[in-house]
Design an enzyme around this catalytic site. Structure first.
Site, short mmCIF file in Angstrom:
data_model
loop_
_atom_site.label_atom_id
_atom_site.label_comp_id
_atom_site.label_asym_id
_atom_site.label_seq_id
_atom_site.Cartn_x
_atom_site.Cartn_y
_atom_site.Cartn_z
N ASP A 79 66.28 65.73 31.41
CA ASP A 79 66.49 64.28 31.29
C ASP A 79 66.28 63.87 29.85
OD1 ASP A 79 67.04 63.79 33.97
OD2 ASP A 79 64.93 63.69 34.49
N ASP A 84 28.54 69.03 43.52
CA ASP A 84 27.55 69.28 44.56
C ASP A 84 28.22 70.04 45.71
OD1 ASP A 84 25.79 69.00 46.78
OD2 ASP A 84 24.94 67.19 45.91
N SER A 135 21.88 70.20 46.07
CA SER A 135 21.58 68.77 46.05
C SER A 135 20.07 68.52 45.91
CB SER A 135 22.15 68.11 47.31
OG SER A 135 22.19 66.71 47.17
#
Length: 821
Positions: free
Chosen positions: A102, A647, A362
């Protein structure tokens, strides 16, 4: 960059084995002739495609090649040939991308074909027709010729999954020539695609007594070039009239200086040299030496503790000592407090010395990091550590946003930037975690925890995170990454670095730029990053399904037919075609997978290539669970980008994976669950994941009644599969604790209030979003989890007894070490 030595002996080195001579046939020349295409699909409704084909073989060339563009044609003909020097020991996947050019917008990608070059036989010419759309008779015709090269291959190092190739160092020195007028002090922009450095600027200063110099590290036997971009002020002056100049590097002789720019306003001296540096990344699927030595020392503690707990008459032999581990789930401050209570209960039962591993994610990583500041924590009564934690949990967190604290955050992040670390919001979160858990600056680092393991006096801590890939959900692409005081690494790839080197820059397994080791608060920010969620995470929590994602937003990859059909070996991949999602679907995908922030760290896998037979490697296949794992270029492309760490709870809220590695031979896992929603979901998910991956794991069978009214502990064992660990599951429930303050000791009427601990209702004071607890609520949670362990002593002892009996029935395996010394 070529070699000027004819004695370069091609060898393959496998960690743990002696190098062996390889045959010369591993080096080949691949000629790819793009012939034609028939019935090309339209990129838009108005005109035929302006079609061209892009070729990409990253294991052989850092450059992308392309054919000319054939305008407005449904049956374009190219007849263009491209040549690559390949090494058959690496996985060479040629990508043929069909594009529509294009003029005023980005070129449309119609489809991408992934072809495994290993299917070709040396000395043969094959004309392949790739049937892209049989219904529309769309096909691409390509001619392949593979020729042997009578040359010795390079030395490589591999573990059967990753391949480290030879690296060259390119030194570039530049200086502007002296002129009557004042020096311009301009900079040249130099680029070596595929190198570790990529693009660098070099200053040209004629007045400087020292020439400015830069260095590029790149793969020795790969097609690449040095691109030189000349600044505007130097163009059209003297003899410089072009914006860029290039110097091919694949044939550059070693140790010989080449001068570029003679007769122009600058001199550029280029010299390539060998860089035979040993690997700083450990490639292998064995436990590191330090962990093996730790286990030998730890077994003495475990054996003594088991003899006492099980009341054995004789000492256990080395092979009879089971490996006991603790795994936890996340849950912010709730999991921090609850883990203290669980460990206290285990300590009261004199069982802490039976544990060899503790894994966390965590909030439980906060507990672990705090404990391991004390080199003898498991032999000191935990009440003191719990008192310190109570003080930190109950303090007001609003002071973390005071002006003094904000200034501290700013100065710390500024210093971190000056050290060379890439900082994100996750680093700020790590500093906030530091404030929540400490009164003063915490200088502790992960490698410092080795002191707590020096004599095997404590269990080995393992922290977990997952590596993600942008534009993919955690369910669609993730890789487990583990952190120990010894190493950080991926078991999937068998690649590990020293913990103190995490955050430093690597290329092809070599340490390029050493950065200071991060304080552990920054790692805690990564392990407990609550800001890495995306919309897909909440979608999966709500619907437990990715059908919507796969159907509407994902790139479609499918196997396609070939003519002729080539013989395929087990380690070779089928030819696949990827059809990119449309612009609307791509935009929607960006919304679904966009994350507010994520921890970005230098990728120590950068530069590595995949071994030709990596898909057949049992170690890799165990953790292979996404479509990208069968597309080697996508895996190595991931290595070009920083690690995107989150996490573990964003995939499965559990820290099981490090304990399921067969090398660790874990016999018993105490699953301490602290999740805030379904107590059984993390266990169900890891059981489902293990079954899918072929990882030995006991069947989880819970009745509907039990799922609705969970007890304090469940034992899961698979007697038919001795390799499956015994799992003791401790959900976070308030069961008999309501009536008993200690096992067998009922509460008095005045003590009933202490037994009311709300851990499950929407109004629970222990919600994951709560960063502070009152001292009373903290104590209640600690006492309840302590009680739940004590009240199930019999089940724990039974599991230990079963594990010892299993071990006694096994053939003795002797490890290096000093178990009986």
């Amino acid at each position: 960059m070529g070699s000027n030595s004819s004695s370069n002996q091609g060898q393959i080195c496998i960690p743990g084995q002696n190098p062996r001579q390889r045959e010369v046939t591993s080096v080949n020349l691949l000629h790819v002739k793009v012939l034609r295409m028939r019935n090309v699909r339209k990129a838009d409704l108005l005109t035929q495609s302006d079609c061209y084909v892009s070729l990409w073989l990253p294991t052989a060339s850092a450059q992308r090649f392309r054919t000319k563009t054939v305008k407005n044609c449904s049956n374009p003909v190219w007849n263009e040939t491209f040549c690559y020097r390949i090494d058959s020991r690496v996985k060479n996947i040629l990508e043929l991308k069909v594009c529509d050019e294009d003029r005023f917008s980005k070129d449309d990608e119609l489809c991408v074909i992934f072809f495994d070059v290993a299917k070709l036989q040396a000395g043969q010419k094959v004309c392949m027709k790739f049937l892209l759309n049989p219904q529309e008779q769309e096909e691409l015709e390509v001619e392949f010729t593979l020729q042997n090269v009578l040359d010795y291959p390079e030395n490589i190092i591999t573990n059967g999954v990753l391949v480290s190739r030879e690296v060259s160092c390119l030194e570039v020195n530049g200086q502007e020539k002296k002129r009557k007028q004042q020096s311009t002090k301009e900079e040249l922009t130099l680029t070596v695609k595929g190198s570790h450095e990529g693009t660098q600027n070099i200053s040209l200063d004629a007045d400087s007594s020292l020439r400015n110099s830069i260095v590029f590290h790149c793969v020795k036997y790969i097609q690449t070039k040095l691109d030189i971009t000349v600044p505007k002020k130097m163009r059209y002056c003297g003899q410089i009239s072009t914006k860029e100049e290039s110097l091919p590097l694949n044939s550059l002789p070693l140790q010989k200086k080449i001068t570029i720019g003679k007769g122009k306003r600058f001199d550029l001296h280029v010299k390539a040299k060998e860089w035979p540096k040993d690997l700083d990344v450990r490639l292998g699927f064995d436990l590191c030496t330090e962990e093996q030595e730790f286990l030998c020392k730890r077994k003495k503690y475990v054996a003594a503790a088991l003899k006492k707990v099980l009341q054995l008459e004789e000492d256990l032999q080395e092979h009879e000592v089971p490996v006991v581990a603790i795994t936890t789930t996340g849950g912010g401050t709730r999991s921090l407090a609850a883990m203290y209570g669980s460990l206290l209960g285990i300590q009261k039962l004199n069982l802490l010395d039976t544990v060899s591993y503790i894994t966390g994610l965590s909030g439980t990583t906060w507990t672990m990091a705090n404990l391991y500041e004390d080199a003898n924590w498991s032999h000191n009564y935990l009440e003191e550590a719990i008192n310190k934690a109570r003080k930190q949990v109950s303090k007001c967190k609003i002071h973390g946003f005071s002006m003094d604290r904000l200034k501290y955050y700013y100065n710390e992040l500024k210093e971190r930037c000056q050290q060379g670390h890439n900082t994100t919001f996750v680093d700020l979160w790590g500093l906030m975690v530091e404030y929540m858990l400490h009164d003063e600056k915490d200088y502790h680092k992960l490698s410092c925890q080795r002191q707590a393991l020096s004599e095997g006096q404590n269990p080995l801590p393992i922290y977990t995170a997952i590596n993600l890939k942008n534009t993919y959900s955690a369910q669609d692409f993730k890789e487990w990454l583990e952190f120990t005081p010894y190493e950080v690494g991926f078991w999937k790839y068998g690649a590990f670095i020293r913990s103190e080197d995490f955050g430093s820059e690597f290329f092809m397994g070599r340490l390029i730029k050493k950065l200071p080791e991060s304080r552990i608060c920054y790692l805690e920010g990564i392990w407990s990053s609550i800001f890495s969620w995306d919309v897909m995470y909440f979608w999966n929590v709500a619907f437990d399904s990715e059908d919507f994602w796969h159907r509407w937003t994902r790139d479609h990859v499918k196997e396609i037919e070939e003519d002729p059909v080539l013989y395929t070996k087990l380690h070779e991949t089928e030819t696949r075609m990827l059809t990119p999602a449309g612009p609307l679907a791509t935009a929607f995908r960006d919304v679904l997978t966009g994350r507010p922030t994520i921890a970005e760290c230098p990728n120590f896998l950068r530069g590595f290539q995949m071994h030709n037979e990596y898909l057949e490697n049992e170690q890799f296949s165990t953790w292979k669970d996404t479509v990208l794992d069968t597309l080697s270029n996508q895996l190595t492309e991931t290595a070009e980008h920083p690690l995107s760490l989150a996490d573990t709870g964003f995939f499965i809220n559990t820290s099981y994976p490090p304990l399921l590695i067969p090398q660790r031979k874990v016999d018993i896992i105490l699953h301490l669950n602290y999740s805030g929603c379904s107590q059984t979901l993390p266990l169900d998910l890891i059981a489902r994941y293990s079954s899918k991956q072929g990882i030995p794991f006991p069947r989880i069978e819970l009745s509907e009644e039990d799922r609705c009214n969970l007890k304090e502990c469940y034992l899961f064992e698979d007697a038919e599969c001795p390799r499956a660990p015994i799992v003791l599951f401790f959900p976070l429930v308030n069961d008999t604790f309501q009536k008993y303050k200690a096992p067998g000791v009922e509460r008095s009427p005045t003590e009933m209030e202490e037994g009311k601990v709300d851990v499950s209702s929407p109004c629970s004071p222990y919600s994951t979003r709560e960063l502070s607890f009152t001292e009373e609520n903290f104590d209640k949670l600690v006492k309840m989890t302590d009680y739940n362990i004590l009240n199930n002593e019999n089940l724990i002892v039974e599991a230990l007894r079963i594990a010892v009996e299993r071990r006694k029935q096994q053939v003795p395996i002797y490890y290096k070490g000093a178990f009986n010394k």
